[in-house]
Design a protein around this motif. Structure first.
Motif, PDB file in Angstrom:
ATOM      1  N   ASN A  19      15.755   4.352 -11.127  1.00  0.00           N
ATOM      2  CA  ASN A  19      16.650   4.057  -9.998  1.00  0.00           C
ATOM      3  C   ASN A  19      16.967   5.274  -9.139  1.00  0.00           C
ATOM      4  OD1 ASN A  19      16.934   1.250 -10.338  1.00  0.00           O
ATOM      5  ND2 ASN A  19      18.441   1.586 -11.954  1.00  0.00           N
ATOM      6  N   LYS A  20      16.267   6.374  -9.348  1.00  0.00           N
ATOM      7  CA  LYS A  20      16.485   7.580  -8.552  1.00  0.00           C
ATOM      8  C   LYS A  20      15.298   7.844  -7.641  1.00  0.00           C
ATOM      9  CE  LYS A  20      19.443   9.605 -12.020  1.00  0.00           C
ATOM     10  NZ  LYS A  20      19.536  10.458 -13.164  1.00  0.00           N
ATOM     11  N   ASN A  21      14.112   7.635  -8.160  1.00  0.00           N
ATOM     12  CA  ASN A  21      12.910   7.880  -7.360  1.00  0.00           C
ATOM     13  C   ASN A  21      12.611   6.671  -6.487  1.00  0.00           C
ATOM     14  OD1 ASN A  21      12.195  10.494  -8.199  1.00  0.00           O
ATOM     15  ND2 ASN A  21      11.417   9.675 -10.131  1.00  0.00           N
ATOM     16  N   ILE A  22      12.449   6.942  -5.205  1.00  0.00           N
ATOM     17  CA  ILE A  22      12.136   5.900  -4.234  1.00  0.00           C
ATOM     18  C   ILE A  22      10.833   6.271  -3.545  1.00  0.00           C
ATOM     19  CG2 ILE A  22      12.869   4.776  -2.101  1.00  0.00           C
ATOM     20  CD1 ILE A  22      15.768   5.253  -3.038  1.00  0.00           C
ATOM     21  N   ILE A  23       9.908   5.334  -3.528  1.00  0.00           N
ATOM     22  CA  ILE A  23       8.597   5.537  -2.911  1.00  0.00           C
ATOM     23  C   ILE A  23       8.514   4.646  -1.674  1.00  0.00           C
ATOM     24  CG2 ILE A  23       6.103   5.379  -3.257  1.00  0.00           C
ATOM     25  CD1 ILE A  23       7.451   7.363  -5.191  1.00  0.00           C
ATOM     26  N   ASP A  24       8.186   5.242  -0.535  1.00  0.00           N
ATOM     27  CA  ASP A  24       7.985   4.458   0.681  1.00  0.00           C
ATOM     28  C   ASP A  24       6.576   3.887   0.690  1.00  0.00           C
ATOM     29  OD1 ASP A  24      10.543   5.028   1.721  1.00  0.00           O
ATOM     30  OD2 ASP A  24       9.840   6.935   2.530  1.00  0.00           O
ATOM     31  N   GLN A  31       0.836  -1.201   0.000  1.00  0.00           N
ATOM     32  CA  GLN A  31       0.000   0.000   0.000  1.00  0.00           C
ATOM     33  C   GLN A  31       0.868   1.247   0.000  1.00  0.00           C
ATOM     34  OE1 GLN A  31      -3.111  -0.011   2.919  1.00  0.00           O
ATOM     35  NE2 GLN A  31      -3.631   2.127   2.537  1.00  0.00           N
ATOM     36  N   VAL A  32       0.618   2.114  -0.991  1.00  0.00           N
ATOM     37  CA  VAL A  32       1.356   3.369  -1.132  1.00  0.00           C
ATOM     38  C   VAL A  32       0.399   4.547  -0.952  1.00  0.00           C
ATOM     39  CG1 VAL A  32       3.172   2.428  -2.607  1.00  0.00           C
ATOM     40  CG2 VAL A  32       1.080   3.275  -3.647  1.00  0.00           C
ATOM     41  N   SER A  33       0.948   5.715  -0.679  1.00  0.00           N
ATOM     42  CA  SER A  33       0.108   6.885  -0.422  1.00  0.00           C
ATOM     43  C   SER A  33      -0.213   7.690  -1.678  1.00  0.00           C
ATOM     44  CB  SER A  33       0.777   7.795   0.612  1.00  0.00           C
ATOM     45  OG  SER A  33       2.022   8.239   0.113  1.00  0.00           O
ATOM     46  N   GLN A  34       0.323   7.283  -2.810  1.00  0.00           N
ATOM     47  CA  GLN A  34       0.048   7.994  -4.063  1.00  0.00           C
ATOM     48  C   GLN A  34      -0.207   6.994  -5.179  1.00  0.00           C
ATOM     49  OE1 GLN A  34       3.488  10.110  -5.608  1.00  0.00           O
ATOM     50  NE2 GLN A  34       4.834   8.814  -4.410  1.00  0.00           N
ATOM     51  N   ASN A  35      -0.871   7.454  -6.217  1.00  0.00           N
ATOM     52  CA  ASN A  35      -1.183   6.597  -7.348  1.00  0.00           C
ATOM     53  C   ASN A  35       0.051   6.510  -8.257  1.00  0.00           C
ATOM     54  OD1 ASN A  35      -2.151   5.322  -9.645  1.00  0.00           O
ATOM     55  ND2 ASN A  35      -4.130   6.348  -9.557  1.00  0.00           N
ATOM     56  N   LEU A  36       0.742   5.377  -8.194  1.00  0.00           N
ATOM     57  CA  LEU A  36       1.960   5.202  -8.989  1.00  0.00           C
ATOM     58  C   LEU A  36       1.683   4.992 -10.464  1.00  0.00           C
ATOM     59  CD1 LEU A  36       4.261   3.021  -6.711  1.00  0.00           C
ATOM     60  CD2 LEU A  36       4.099   5.505  -6.902  1.00  0.00           C
ATOM     61  N   SER A  37       0.427   4.706 -10.798  1.00  0.00           N
ATOM     62  CA  SER A  37       0.118   4.490 -12.216  1.00  0.00           C
ATOM     63  C   SER A  37       0.317   5.768 -13.022  1.00  0.00           C
ATOM     64  CB  SER A  37      -1.300   3.953 -12.388  1.00  0.00           C
ATOM     65  OG  SER A  37      -2.243   4.893 -11.950  1.00  0.00           O
ATOM     66  N   LYS A  38       0.380   6.894 -12.351  1.00  0.00           N
ATOM     67  CA  LYS A  38       0.650   8.157 -13.040  1.00  0.00           C
ATOM     68  C   LYS A  38       2.150   8.343 -13.320  1.00  0.00           C
ATOM     69  CE  LYS A  38      -3.335  10.313 -10.827  1.00  0.00           C
ATOM     70  NZ  LYS A  38      -4.321  10.155 -11.825  1.00  0.00           N
ATOM     71  N   LEU A  39       2.990   7.567 -12.614  1.00  0.00           N
ATOM     72  CA  LEU A  39       4.441   7.671 -12.785  1.00  0.00           C
ATOM     73  C   LEU A  39       5.015   6.553 -13.653  1.00  0.00           C
ATOM     74  CD1 LEU A  39       5.414   8.397  -9.066  1.00  0.00           C
ATOM     75  CD2 LEU A  39       5.153  10.070 -10.919  1.00  0.00           C
ATOM     76  N   LEU A  40       4.186   5.534 -13.929  1.00  0.00           N
ATOM     77  CA  LEU A  40       4.659   4.344 -14.622  1.00  0.00           C
ATOM     78  C   LEU A  40       3.783   4.013 -15.812  1.00  0.00           C
ATOM     79  CD1 LEU A  40       5.050   2.227 -11.372  1.00  0.00           C
ATOM     80  CD2 LEU A  40       6.952   3.066 -12.762  1.00  0.00           C
ATOM     81  N   LYS A  41       4.282   3.146 -16.667  1.00  0.00           N
ATOM     82  CA  LYS A  41       3.467   2.606 -17.754  1.00  0.00           C
ATOM     83  C   LYS A  41       3.637   1.093 -17.762  1.00  0.00           C
ATOM     84  CE  LYS A  41       6.896   3.420 -21.419  1.00  0.00           C
ATOM     85  NZ  LYS A  41       8.017   3.429 -20.520  1.00  0.00           N
ATOM     86  N   ALA A  51      10.864  -5.141   0.283  1.00  0.00           N
ATOM     87  CA  ALA A  51       9.925  -5.323   1.400  1.00  0.00           C
ATOM     88  C   ALA A  51      10.599  -5.097   2.741  1.00  0.00           C
ATOM     89  CB  ALA A  51       9.296  -6.704   1.344  1.00  0.00           C
ATOM     90  N   SER A  52      11.856  -5.474   2.865  1.00  0.00           N
ATOM     91  CA  SER A  52      12.548  -5.318   4.142  1.00  0.00           C
ATOM     92  C   SER A  52      12.759  -3.855   4.506  1.00  0.00           C
ATOM     93  CB  SER A  52      13.888  -6.051   4.105  1.00  0.00           C
ATOM     94  OG  SER A  52      14.693  -5.544   3.062  1.00  0.00           O
ATOM     95  N   ASP A  53      12.795  -2.972   3.500  1.00  0.00           N
ATOM     96  CA  ASP A  53      13.005  -1.538   3.733  1.00  0.00           C
ATOM     97  C   ASP A  53      11.751  -0.703   3.494  1.00  0.00           C
ATOM     98  OD1 ASP A  53      15.725  -1.996   4.276  1.00  0.00           O
ATOM     99  OD2 ASP A  53      16.230  -1.862   2.142  1.00  0.00           O
ATOM    100  N   ASN A  54      10.641  -1.366   3.114  1.00  0.00           N
ATOM    101  CA  ASN A  54       9.376  -0.671   2.834  1.00  0.00           C
ATOM    102  C   ASN A  54       9.545   0.414   1.774  1.00  0.00           C
ATOM    103  OD1 ASN A  54       8.057  -2.151   4.904  1.00  0.00           O
ATOM    104  ND2 ASN A  54       8.914  -0.740   6.400  1.00  0.00           N
ATOM    105  N   ARG A  55      10.188   0.033   0.679  1.00  0.00           N
ATOM    106  CA  ARG A  55      10.349   1.026  -0.376  1.00  0.00           C
ATOM    107  C   ARG A  55      10.300   0.390  -1.750  1.00  0.00           C
ATOM    108  NH1 ARG A  55      16.565   3.103   0.139  1.00  0.00           N
ATOM    109  NH2 ARG A  55      17.507   1.226  -0.696  1.00  0.00           N
ATOM    110  N   ILE A  56       9.942   1.235  -2.709  1.00  0.00           N
ATOM    111  CA  ILE A  56       9.853   0.843  -4.109  1.00  0.00           C
ATOM    112  C   ILE A  56      10.827   1.716  -4.872  1.00  0.00           C
ATOM    113  CG2 ILE A  56       8.342   0.758  -6.133  1.00  0.00           C
ATOM    114  CD1 ILE A  56       5.984   0.642  -4.034  1.00  0.00           C
ATOM    115  N   ILE A  57      11.649   1.089  -5.677  1.00  0.00           N
ATOM    116  CA  ILE A  57      12.597   1.826  -6.506  1.00  0.00           C
ATOM    117  C   ILE A  57      12.043   1.839  -7.918  1.00  0.00           C
ATOM    118  CG2 ILE A  57      14.954   1.951  -7.362  1.00  0.00           C
ATOM    119  CD1 ILE A  57      15.751   0.421  -4.772  1.00  0.00           C
ATOM    120  N   LEU A  58      11.756   3.040  -8.412  1.00  0.00           N
ATOM    121  CA  LEU A  58      11.167   3.200  -9.741  1.00  0.00           C
ATOM    122  C   LEU A  58      12.214   2.949 -10.830  1.00  0.00           C
ATOM    123  CD1 LEU A  58       8.758   6.197  -9.161  1.00  0.00           C
ATOM    124  CD2 LEU A  58       8.317   3.764  -8.982  1.00  0.00           C
ATOM    125  N   PRO A  59      11.754   2.815 -12.089  1.00  0.00           N
ATOM    126  CA  PRO A  59      12.664   2.419 -13.182  1.00  0.00           C
ATOM    127  C   PRO A  59      13.906   3.287 -13.352  1.00  0.00           C
ATOM    128  CG  PRO A  59      10.407   2.323 -13.939  1.00  0.00           C
ATOM    129  CD  PRO A  59      10.381   2.932 -12.559  1.00  0.00           C
TER     130      PRO A  59
END
Length: 189
Positions: A148-153, A119-129, A138-146
């Motif tokens: 490799n600079k943007n990290i979403i908690d 579960q994320v606090s923003q709609n990532l479908s606007k940042l991805l295709k 999962a161990s750090d509760n983060r998502i690394i976007l394509p």
């Protein structure tokens, strides 16, 4: 299947994806406890999507082209069928990232151990295709976007990750010796 890092291609969906879109009711008679039934459910995942959507299942393999679903709000709403997360897991989906989940769908993801509900606090479908690759840590509760600079908690799942890692609630209970290890006819995925 380790849930520490999940890397894969994403399939983008919108809000209010319901269990009838994930797996239409006509397939509820399929028994996921058999290897054949499990594979058949996987080949039918997302069978209720509109024909206008991109193909989700590779017909030659019966598996999804993707490893991760990214959606908006209220993913898994509708009926409380546990066949829905089982079908997604059987298709090869490792995680669903959404702004929110229907409560019962979320619990069925954990209980079956099929997919990690993130579960994320923003709609990532606007940042991805669809087709982009990202990494879930999962161990750090983060998502690394394509890039490799943007990290979403994302919302900490706490001990629930251990249940998914074990392959579901019953396997976890056996692992921590809350129920005996017995030989049974249940299929462990």
């Amino acid at each position: 299947m380790s849930k520490k890092n999940i890397k894969g291609k994403v399939y983008i969906l919108g809000n209010n994806i319901n269990t009838d879109q994930i797996l239409t009711a006509e397939y509820m008679k399929i028994n996921p406890a058999t290897q054949e039934g499990y594979q058949e459910l996987g080949s039918l995942a997302m069978s209720g999507l509109s024909e206008n959507e991109l193909s989700f299942i590779d017909k030659s393999t019966g598996k999804s082209y993707y490893n991760i679903i990214v959606a908006g709000k209220n993913f898994g709403c509708g009926s409380s069928r546990e066949h829905a997360p089982i079908a997604l897991g059987a298709s090869g989906i490792k995680a669903v990232i959404a702004e929110s989940f229907a409560r019962i769908f979320f619990r069925n993801c954990i209980s079956t151990g099929e997919i990690l509900p993130v579960q994320v606090s923003q709609n990532l479908s606007k940042l991805l295709k669809t087709g982009d690759t990202l990494t879930i840590q999962a161990s750090d509760n983060r998502i690394i976007l394509p890039d490799n600079k943007n990290i979403i908690d994302f919302k900490d799942l706490g001990d629930l990750v251990q249940i998914v890692n074990a392959g579901g609630l019953f396997n976890y209970a056996r692992q921590i010796n809350k129920i005996p290890h017995t030989q049974n006819n249940l299929l462990v995925h």
